[in-house]
Design a protein around this motif. Sequence first.
Motif, PDB file in Angstrom:
ATOM      1  N   PRO A 247       0.803  -1.225   0.000  1.00 49.27           N
ATOM      2  CA  PRO A 247       0.000   0.000   0.000  1.00 49.27           C
ATOM      3  C   PRO A 247       0.834   1.273   0.000  1.00 49.27           C
ATOM      4  CG  PRO A 247       0.104  -0.906   2.211  1.00 49.27           C
ATOM      5  CD  PRO A 247       0.818  -1.888   1.324  1.00 49.27           C
ATOM      6  N   THR A 248       2.143   1.181   0.180  1.00 49.23           N
ATOM      7  CA  THR A 248       2.977   2.370   0.339  1.00 49.23           C
ATOM      8  C   THR A 248       3.047   3.187  -0.950  1.00 49.23           C
ATOM      9  OG1 THR A 248       4.901   0.987  -0.164  1.00 49.23           O
ATOM     10  CG2 THR A 248       4.399   1.359   2.151  1.00 49.23           C
ATOM     11  N   HIS A 249       3.229   4.501  -0.779  1.00 50.39           N
ATOM     12  CA  HIS A 249       3.430   5.428  -1.896  1.00 50.39           C
ATOM     13  C   HIS A 249       2.336   5.326  -2.954  1.00 50.39           C
ATOM     14  CE1 HIS A 249       7.342   6.684  -0.372  1.00 50.39           C
ATOM     15  NE2 HIS A 249       7.587   5.406  -0.128  1.00 50.39           N
ATOM     16  N   GLY A 250       1.107   5.189  -2.495  1.00 51.32           N
ATOM     17  CA  GLY A 250      -0.005   5.152  -3.434  1.00 51.32           C
ATOM     18  C   GLY A 250      -0.194   3.826  -4.135  1.00 51.32           C
ATOM     19  N   GLY A 251       0.598   2.825  -3.768  1.00 54.61           N
ATOM     20  CA  GLY A 251       0.524   1.503  -4.387  1.00 54.61           C
ATOM     21  C   GLY A 251       1.866   1.104  -4.958  1.00 54.61           C
ATOM     22  N   SER A 252       2.546   0.164  -4.326  1.00 57.27           N
ATOM     23  CA  SER A 252       3.895  -0.226  -4.732  1.00 57.27           C
ATOM     24  C   SER A 252       3.985  -1.724  -4.961  1.00 57.27           C
ATOM     25  CB  SER A 252       4.917   0.167  -3.647  1.00 57.27           C
ATOM     26  OG  SER A 252       4.956   1.559  -3.459  1.00 57.27           O
ATOM     27  N   LEU A 253       5.094  -2.139  -5.555  1.00 61.26           N
ATOM     28  CA  LEU A 253       5.438  -3.542  -5.692  1.00 61.26           C
ATOM     29  C   LEU A 253       6.717  -3.841  -4.911  1.00 61.26           C
ATOM     30  CD1 LEU A 253       4.918  -4.308  -9.502  1.00 61.26           C
ATOM     31  CD2 LEU A 253       3.310  -4.700  -7.616  1.00 61.26           C
ATOM     32  N   ARG A 254       6.770  -5.015  -4.323  1.00 58.82           N
ATOM     33  CA  ARG A 254       8.024  -5.557  -3.802  1.00 58.82           C
ATOM     34  C   ARG A 254       8.359  -6.769  -4.662  1.00 58.82           C
ATOM     35  NH1 ARG A 254       7.573  -7.260   2.038  1.00 58.82           N
ATOM     36  NH2 ARG A 254       8.057  -5.055   2.482  1.00 58.82           N
ATOM     37  N   LYS A 371     -15.148  30.370   5.383  1.00 57.56           N
ATOM     38  CA  LYS A 371     -15.398  29.264   4.464  1.00 57.56           C
ATOM     39  C   LYS A 371     -14.074  28.634   4.063  1.00 57.56           C
ATOM     40  CE  LYS A 371     -19.616  31.328   2.594  1.00 57.56           C
ATOM     41  NZ  LYS A 371     -20.261  31.849   1.379  1.00 57.56           N
ATOM     42  N   THR A 372     -13.498  27.931   4.995  1.00 54.81           N
ATOM     43  CA  THR A 372     -12.191  27.306   4.780  1.00 54.81           C
ATOM     44  C   THR A 372     -12.360  25.812   4.622  1.00 54.81           C
ATOM     45  OG1 THR A 372     -11.191  28.968   6.210  1.00 54.81           O
ATOM     46  CG2 THR A 372      -9.872  27.009   5.737  1.00 54.81           C
ATOM     47  N   ARG A 373     -11.650  25.257   3.661  1.00 53.56           N
ATOM     48  CA  ARG A 373     -11.668  23.809   3.477  1.00 53.56           C
ATOM     49  C   ARG A 373     -10.232  23.317   3.418  1.00 53.56           C
ATOM     50  NH1 ARG A 373     -16.758  22.158   1.736  1.00 53.56           N
ATOM     51  NH2 ARG A 373     -16.019  20.206   0.873  1.00 53.56           N
ATOM     52  N   LEU A 374     -10.025  22.140   3.960  1.00 52.06           N
ATOM     53  CA  LEU A 374      -8.725  21.496   3.850  1.00 52.06           C
ATOM     54  C   LEU A 374      -8.809  20.458   2.743  1.00 52.06           C
ATOM     55  CD1 LEU A 374      -7.870  20.833   7.603  1.00 52.06           C
ATOM     56  CD2 LEU A 374      -7.266  22.797   6.191  1.00 52.06           C
ATOM     57  N   TYR A 375      -7.825  20.458   1.870  1.00 50.99           N
ATOM     58  CA  TYR A 375      -7.869  19.543   0.743  1.00 50.99           C
ATOM     59  C   TYR A 375      -6.968  18.350   0.962  1.00 50.99           C
ATOM     60  CZ  TYR A 375     -10.201  23.386  -1.447  1.00 50.99           C
ATOM     61  OH  TYR A 375     -11.078  24.385  -1.723  1.00 50.99           O
ATOM     62  N   ARG A 376      -7.463  17.203   0.565  1.00 52.72           N
ATOM     63  CA  ARG A 376      -6.635  16.010   0.616  1.00 52.72           C
ATOM     64  C   ARG A 376      -5.522  16.112  -0.412  1.00 52.72           C
ATOM     65  NH1 ARG A 376     -11.454  12.735   0.936  1.00 52.72           N
ATOM     66  NH2 ARG A 376     -11.580  11.691   2.956  1.00 52.72           N
ATOM     67  N   HIS A 377      -4.409  15.504  -0.072  1.00 53.64           N
ATOM     68  CA  HIS A 377      -3.358  15.277  -1.051  1.00 53.64           C
ATOM     69  C   HIS A 377      -3.069  13.786  -1.042  1.00 53.64           C
ATOM     70  CE1 HIS A 377       0.645  15.028  -2.788  1.00 53.64           C
ATOM     71  NE2 HIS A 377       0.227  16.033  -3.507  1.00 53.64           N
ATOM     72  N   PRO A 378      -2.744  13.169  -2.191  1.00 50.20           N
ATOM     73  CA  PRO A 378      -2.589  11.707  -2.215  1.00 50.20           C
ATOM     74  C   PRO A 378      -1.563  11.188  -1.240  1.00 50.20           C
ATOM     75  CG  PRO A 378      -1.666  12.739  -4.185  1.00 50.20           C
ATOM     76  CD  PRO A 378      -2.510  13.766  -3.516  1.00 50.20           C
ATOM     77  N   ALA A 379      -0.505  11.952  -0.978  1.00 50.80           N
ATOM     78  CA  ALA A 379       0.529  11.462  -0.068  1.00 50.80           C
ATOM     79  C   ALA A 379       0.036  11.367   1.367  1.00 50.80           C
ATOM     80  CB  ALA A 379       1.749  12.388  -0.131  1.00 50.80           C
ATOM     81  N   LEU A 380      -1.097  12.026   1.668  1.00 51.67           N
ATOM     82  CA  LEU A 380      -1.609  11.967   3.029  1.00 51.67           C
ATOM     83  C   LEU A 380      -2.263  10.628   3.329  1.00 51.67           C
ATOM     84  CD1 LEU A 380      -3.269  15.478   3.336  1.00 51.67           C
ATOM     85  CD2 LEU A 380      -1.060  14.743   4.212  1.00 51.67           C
ATOM     86  N   GLU A 381      -2.690   9.906   2.313  1.00 53.49           N
ATOM     87  CA  GLU A 381      -3.396   8.652   2.537  1.00 53.49           C
ATOM     88  C   GLU A 381      -2.813   7.551   1.653  1.00 53.49           C
ATOM     89  OE1 GLU A 381      -7.788   9.623   3.960  1.00 53.49           O
ATOM     90  OE2 GLU A 381      -7.464  10.024   1.852  1.00 53.49           O
ATOM     91  N   PRO A 382      -1.522   7.227   1.833  1.00 53.90           N
ATOM     92  CA  PRO A 382      -0.894   6.263   0.937  1.00 53.90           C
ATOM     93  C   PRO A 382      -1.295   4.829   1.207  1.00 53.90           C
ATOM     94  CG  PRO A 382       0.619   6.876   2.661  1.00 53.90           C
ATOM     95  CD  PRO A 382      -0.622   7.722   2.862  1.00 53.90           C
TER      96      PRO A 382
END
Length: 412
Positions: A247-254, A371-382
């Motif tokens: 699951p690391t780095h958005g989806g990896s292979l070992r 009216k503030t929103r926090l945006y997800r970034h992909p690295a936050l949920e690898p």
Amino acid sequence: MSHSCRFCSTPLETVVADLGATPWSNSFLEPTEEAIAREKAFPLKVMVCSECLLVQTTETVPADEIFNADYHYLSSFSTSWLDHARRYAEAMAERFALDGRSQVVEVASNDGYLLQYFAAKRIPVLGVEPAANAARIAEGRNVPTHVAFFGRDTANALVARGIRADLTAANNVLAHVPDIADFVSGFAILLKPDGVATFEFPHLLRLIEGIQFDTIYHEHYSYLSLAAVERIFAACGLKVFDVEELPTHGGSLRVYAQPVTGTRPATETLAEVRAEEESVGLTQMPTYAAFGKRIASVCDGFPRVSRGRQKREQARGGLWRGGKGQHLPERLRAHRVGHRLHRRPQRSEAGQALARQSYSDLRSSQDRGRKTRLYRHPALEPDRRNRRRSRLYPLLGRPLRRRHSGSAGDLV
């Protein structure tokens, strides 16, 4: 300008992504006008080879310009990555019966984050690391480290010292080497006849599925599929016999490899990942051309969305992880869309304090009714496995949810 494959020299014809001239990441500037004026930018264009299927940058930033004594990335500041390393050490020691008579070598060993767990089991270890500052930290953890870039010459030098490896590890470094043939060939030299080499790298398939183009940056010369890795390894004296999806780095292979004379049989998982890549078209050039069009669509659309929110006086907040995720702020700057980014210090107590304060400031704005929103970034949920087939950028605009009570330093 024409370009040739950095591995097999085949002329490159298919563009995967053209992200313009971009400064390289993990190289911080002093906050002065002079330093900003001197900042270097390099073309960031990615193409795919129709022969070996290697997806690669067309320009090569000299490796010693990035991986030197001032290199800022230290693996041990990520507690989740340390857990990943510990689990790896436990699994490899058990699977391959490693003990005090074995030799484990990690290439790109950084600050000893991984080898410390083998050393704790009294398994002899050696790190190979080009960044002298990281190597010094590793030595302080009783992880002996050879300061050098890895390749045929370094492997031969180690063998001449009597070092042959039962296990080599190369985590998230295969994409970082400009001469991938020289690098991989070094493992074939260093391994014992029955030795095993493992390589972890972000999976190109997941990058394409998630439109994760902001994980493209100068430190990654290559973007790797299993199909490309198997072709390259076979030409360099290695044979893949197993693979794991991570699951690391958005989806990896070992990937597990052995010398071409090795006798370990290929696993069913290896056949399954091969079939999946074939089914989605990773061996076909139109797949890559279509991905480039999707990237262009996202890049062109995001500034318009941001300007629209700006006109409605909606404050925006974002948390960007260091090297990856730099293209959105670069795109905002190029289109002169107002935004502000905090300079991230090296992973340290000061950096974590800044992250906590940034997060607190954004939350306070919400508490005051803005009216503030926090945006997800992909690295936050690898590590969200249920997102493996999701599309990344439709997530923009949804509120960020804190999934755990860890320190804010884990969020950046």
